[in-house]
Design an enzyme around this catalytic site. Structure first.
Site, short mmCIF file in Angstrom:
data_model
loop_
_atom_site.label_atom_id
_atom_site.label_comp_id
_atom_site.label_asym_id
_atom_site.label_seq_id
_atom_site.Cartn_x
_atom_site.Cartn_y
_atom_site.Cartn_z
N HIS A 40 13.40 6.71 -4.41
CA HIS A 40 12.60 5.53 -4.08
C HIS A 40 11.20 5.64 -4.69
CE1 HIS A 40 15.75 4.86 -1.07
NE2 HIS A 40 15.31 3.62 -0.99
N LYS A 77 7.06 4.58 -0.25
CA LYS A 77 7.96 4.61 0.91
C LYS A 77 7.46 5.65 1.90
CE LYS A 77 12.87 4.83 2.14
NZ LYS A 77 12.73 3.62 2.99
#
Length: 240
Positions: free
Chosen positions: A129, A133
């Site tokens: 990611h 995040k």
């Protein structure tokens, strides 16, 4: 018209959800909510709420939705069995849908991994990611690992590691999960399934948040039509 309130509207997923609701047939963006706003006032104008906030406040937001009698679609990660149980106990006739991943391709990839897992000695999950995040492992990876573990009956992968266990990643229900955070990434996951002499790789990539919006709109419509109690995952809304 389904009146939708978006919680966490200023965030990246919140902004994408607002745009999707505005462009959807039969929906109206009733309210945008962010930290510091009046949540009770926002919920008074809503038929369905969508929560894309942060793990620290999402459970409280969902409980406020239940108190107001407003069904909630939840895309915020960080949920565990205890928090899900608390929501399930309060849900009653008001629906709550907690979705680890709204991408249809991600839901299918998780199902494929679940189906294949019993036939392999080893299974590991790598999730990748963007560096913004706030949680690791991702909710998708946790959900995937749980599905794999149940399909394997709790059987663990062979692993002779004695020192440096931290380098082997987190362990979720006996399945190793690894988290990567790099600029340029959005949301990606690989499931590696190994036997002597062979490897099966199941990979899913979301390059843009627009890929999540069909699942978000599907979830909103399902709750607006009436779906009491707690549901986890988008699987039950698809004809799989």
């Amino acid at each position: 018209m389904i009146r939708v309130a978006v919680l966490g509207a200023a965030g990246r997923m919140g902004q994408a959800t607002c745009a999707a609701v505005v462009g959807a047939d039969g929906m109206e963006l009733a309210a945008r909510y962010d930290l510091g706003g009046d949540l009770a006032a926002v919920l008074r104008d809503a038929d369905v709420a969508v929560d894309f906030t942060v793990p620290a406040v999402t459970e409280a937001n969902v409980l406020a939705c239940l108190e107001a009698g407003v069904p909630a679609v939840v895309g915020t990660t960080g949920w565990d069995e205890a928090s899900l149980a608390r929501v399930a106990a309060r849900a009653g006739e008001t629906g709550v849908l907690v979705v680890p991943n709204f991408s249809i391709s991600a839901v299918l990839a998780m199902r494929f991994a679940q189906a294949a897992a019993p036939y392999f000695e080893s299974a590991e999950v790598i999730e990748l990611h963007h560096p913004g995040k706030v949680d690791a492992p991702s909710g998708t990876a946790l959900h995937t690992a749980g599905m794999i573990a149940r399909a394997r009956g709790g059987r663990t992968s062979p692993d002779a590691t004695e020192d440096g266990w931290e380098a082997r990643g987190a362990e979720v229900d006996g399945v190793r999960v690894h988290s990567v955070r790099l600029p340029g990434l959005t949301a990606h996951q690989e499931v590696l399934l190994g036997n002597p002499g062979e490897l099966l790789t199941i990979r899913q990539d979301s390059f843009d948040r627009v890929s999540f919006m069909p699942g978000v709109l599907l979830a909103i419509r399902a709750l607006a039509a009436g779906r009491p109690g707690l549901t986890v995952g988008l699987d039950s809304l698809l004809d799989l």
